[in-house]
Design a protein around this motif. Structure first.
Motif, PDB file in Angstrom:
ATOM      1  N   LEU A  25     -49.714 -46.212  -3.353  1.00 23.49           N
ATOM      2  CA  LEU A  25     -48.902 -47.064  -4.226  1.00 23.49           C
ATOM      3  C   LEU A  25     -47.628 -47.601  -3.549  1.00 23.49           C
ATOM      4  O   LEU A  25     -47.376 -48.814  -3.572  1.00 23.49           O
ATOM      5  CB  LEU A  25     -48.563 -46.284  -5.504  1.00 23.49           C
ATOM      6  N   TRP A  30     -45.893 -56.979  -1.964  1.00 24.89           N
ATOM      7  CA  TRP A  30     -45.960 -58.105  -2.894  1.00 24.89           C
ATOM      8  C   TRP A  30     -44.880 -59.101  -2.463  1.00 24.89           C
ATOM      9  O   TRP A  30     -43.707 -58.760  -2.484  1.00 24.89           O
ATOM     10  CB  TRP A  30     -45.697 -57.621  -4.331  1.00 24.89           C
ATOM     11  N   GLN A  34     -41.885 -54.340  -0.909  1.00 23.36           N
ATOM     12  CA  GLN A  34     -42.664 -53.240  -1.471  1.00 23.36           C
ATOM     13  C   GLN A  34     -42.980 -53.563  -2.927  1.00 23.36           C
ATOM     14  O   GLN A  34     -42.087 -53.901  -3.702  1.00 23.36           O
ATOM     15  CB  GLN A  34     -41.853 -51.939  -1.356  1.00 23.36           C
ATOM     16  N   ALA A  35     -44.260 -53.473  -3.319  1.00 18.04           N
ATOM     17  CA  ALA A  35     -44.669 -53.935  -4.655  1.00 18.04           C
ATOM     18  C   ALA A  35     -44.021 -53.127  -5.768  1.00 18.04           C
ATOM     19  O   ALA A  35     -43.594 -53.676  -6.779  1.00 18.04           O
ATOM     20  CB  ALA A  35     -46.191 -53.873  -4.778  1.00 18.04           C
ATOM     21  N   LEU A  36     -43.958 -51.806  -5.599  1.00 17.40           N
ATOM     22  CA  LEU A  36     -43.341 -50.957  -6.615  1.00 17.40           C
ATOM     23  C   LEU A  36     -42.198 -50.204  -5.955  1.00 17.40           C
ATOM     24  O   LEU A  36     -42.418 -49.265  -5.204  1.00 17.40           O
ATOM     25  CB  LEU A  36     -44.371 -49.970  -7.192  1.00 17.40           C
ATOM     26  N   LEU A  38     -38.369 -48.750  -7.021  1.00 19.36           N
ATOM     27  CA  LEU A  38     -37.242 -48.558  -7.947  1.00 19.36           C
ATOM     28  C   LEU A  38     -36.033 -48.226  -7.071  1.00 19.36           C
ATOM     29  O   LEU A  38     -35.673 -47.069  -6.889  1.00 19.36           O
ATOM     30  CB  LEU A  38     -37.551 -47.430  -8.939  1.00 19.36           C
ATOM     31  N   ASP A  46     -38.297 -53.414  -8.347  1.00 11.83           N
ATOM     32  CA  ASP A  46     -39.373 -54.382  -8.116  1.00 11.83           C
ATOM     33  C   ASP A  46     -40.671 -53.826  -8.672  1.00 11.83           C
ATOM     34  O   ASP A  46     -41.112 -52.743  -8.265  1.00 11.83           O
ATOM     35  CB  ASP A  46     -39.538 -54.644  -6.608  1.00 11.83           C
ATOM     36  N   LEU A  47     -41.261 -54.532  -9.637  1.00 17.15           N
ATOM     37  CA  LEU A  47     -42.528 -54.095 -10.238  1.00 17.15           C
ATOM     38  C   LEU A  47     -43.556 -55.202 -10.067  1.00 17.15           C
ATOM     39  O   LEU A  47     -43.653 -56.093 -10.890  1.00 17.15           O
ATOM     40  CB  LEU A  47     -42.363 -53.800 -11.740  1.00 17.15           C
ATOM     41  N   PHE A  48     -44.252 -55.191  -8.960  1.00 11.66           N
ATOM     42  CA  PHE A  48     -45.343 -56.145  -8.702  1.00 11.66           C
ATOM     43  C   PHE A  48     -44.904 -57.592  -8.981  1.00 11.66           C
ATOM     44  O   PHE A  48     -45.497 -58.292  -9.807  1.00 11.66           O
ATOM     45  CB  PHE A  48     -46.578 -55.784  -9.538  1.00 11.66           C
ATOM     46  N   LEU A 135     -40.977 -44.193  -3.686  1.00  5.39           N
ATOM     47  CA  LEU A 135     -40.944 -45.167  -4.784  1.00  5.39           C
ATOM     48  C   LEU A 135     -39.507 -45.561  -5.117  1.00  5.39           C
ATOM     49  O   LEU A 135     -39.268 -46.488  -5.878  1.00  5.39           O
ATOM     50  CB  LEU A 135     -41.607 -44.578  -6.045  1.00  5.39           C
TER      51      LEU A 135
END
Lengths: 346, 98
Positions: A25, A30, A34-36, A38, A46-48, A135
């Motif tokens: 994950l 993205w 980094q896609a996910l 916090l 960043d959330l996708f 994350l």
């Protein structure tokens, strides 16, 4: 490939996929980021592709609330499949159990086995801690600093904190977390009703249980048929409480039900429940007993389905009912949360 | 003297339940409180007001804030656990039956 062999290989697949997904994950990208992520030091989430700033806390809490209600609705409709197959506590407990089984298989019950097992547990726990902290801070740089042993004090302490939590929860506490500590397990009586599926032993088919000579067919094949539910329940009670009910009567082999009383279901249960004693609040719907029973029944040449994931009402022959009181409340709550989110964004 | 394994298991489970009932809900509550609190308060600005002479990083601010919340919520859970304990002398066994 036979059905049994296929099941043997397919059974650990969902657990493996979910564990691999968690560890991958933080590595997803993205739009070059980094896609996910916090990112607490930068105060940016960043959330996708969706970027949230501290002012957007309402969206984050709203997302959590939607996910929580969606999980409650899923559990109400499908039983505790999340608990049994996808909850992190279950996934990591299963992983640590696999490691333990592997070391016991290769090294036996020896001091070396204990050392090797603890080293492997610690390694996986540290990797989980690192991934979790990844994350909250960019993982590529985190891993690079970790490999150079240049991690900051806060990163190190949080990695160790989550590693210790993983090691304790998955290595030692395991399903005791589900039965004694988890608040979601306590919500189950509020979420389920008679139409919610759960693991059930089909007592009219299985009772009276007992070993028998090979070659005797199932109750369907030899025309014994199903017992009436009251008699079946009486045999279940006698088997579960021998001290109260006295010794079980002896039955001729052709009067026995399909349960061979082999104990495979009890041995397979991660919390040691006997599914044949009836529904238990601690049952996680993990299906281990179902798989173990199916393998024995297939090997014996019986029909499978002595243990099934089915609602008590459907088992009693009642028609399927989709919109029940709790279903409507949960769908209403979910719709209200989604509408509130949409209204806030317009 | 050897202890009955069943009794040991029950004691262990009881102990785990007590510790879990204090530490686990307080951990969740502290996490939630930290998310909401730090969404509105930047630890750097808080540090500038509270300890202007010291350099305190955001990470230290978040960590200290989280553990402070956890201490407070765990204290509340501990008091709840203590108040829920049966009073001495209120044992059901001592009530005459019938």
């Amino acid at each position: 490939m036979s059905a049994t062999v296929r099941q043997h290989w397919l059974q650990p697949l969902p657990t493996t996929l979910l564990l691999v997904s968690f560890h991958l994950l933080p590595w997803l990208r993205w739009d070059g980021r980094q896609a996910l992520l916090l990112d607490l030091p930068a105060r940016r989430f960043d959330l996708f592709g969706l970027t949230l700033w501290p002012d957007d806390i309402g969206i984050l809490l709203g997302l959590f609330a939607v996910l929580a209600v969606a999980l409650a609705l899923f559990t109400h409709l499908c039983g505790r499949l999340w608990c049994g197959h996808a909850c992190p506590q279950t996934l990591w407990s299963t992983l640590f159990g696999w490691i333990e089984r592997g070391t016991r298989h290769w090294l036996g019950d020896s001091p070396t086995e204990r050392v090797v097992r603890q080293v492997l547990w610690a390694a996986f726990a540290l990797w989980t801690g690192l991934t979790f902290v990844g994350l909250f801070t960019p993982i590529d740089r985190l891993l690079w600093r970790a490999m150079q042993l240049r991690l900051g004090a806060w990163e190190t302490s949080w990695i160790l904190f989550y590693a210790a939590a993983t090691w304790g929860n998955a290595g030692f506490l395991r399903r005791q977390v589900c039965s004694t500590l988890c608040p979601f397990a306590r919500f189950q009586p509020l979420l389920r009703d008679g139409h919610t599926p759960r693991m059930l032993y089909i007592a009219p088919r299985g009772e009276p249980r007992g070993p028998r000579p090979a070659g005797l067919g199932s109750v369907a094949a030899r025309g014994r048929g199903l017992l009436d539910p009251v008699t079946a329940q009486d045999y279940v009670f006698r088997a579960a409480h021998p001290a109260l009910a006295g010794p079980m009567p002896r039955f001729a082999a052709d009067r026995l039900g399909d349960c061979l009383d082999c104990g495979a279901c009890v041995r397979a249960c991660p919390i040691g429940l006997d599914i044949r004693n009836g529904p238990d609040a601690e049952c996680l719907d993990c299906g281990s007993c179902q798989v173990a029973c199916r393998q024995v029944q297939q090997a014996t040449g019986f029909d499978t389905g002595l243990i099934r994931h089915i609602s008590p009402d459907r088992l009693a022959g009642q028609p399927r009912k989709l919109l029940r009181r709790r279903t409507c409340i949960l769908i209403g709550l979910l719709a209200a949360l989604v509408l509130l989110g949409v209204w806030q964004q317009v | 003297m050897t202890r009955d394994p069943l009794e040991t298991g029950m004691r262990r489970r009881h102990l785990l339940q007590q510790w879990g009932a204090v530490l686990w809900p307080s951990f969740i509550a502290a996490g939630l409180a930290s998310v909401v609190f730090f969404a509105f308060i930047d630890p750097l600005r808080l540090a500038a007001i509270s300890f202007p002479g010291r350099a305190i990083s955001r990470e230290l601010g978040y960590t200290a804030g989280f553990f402070m919340f956890w201490m407070v919520t765990a204290a509340a859970s501990t008091i709840t656990w203590y108040l829920l304990r049966p009073l001495p002398g209120a044992d059901d066994d001592e009530v005459p039956l019938g």
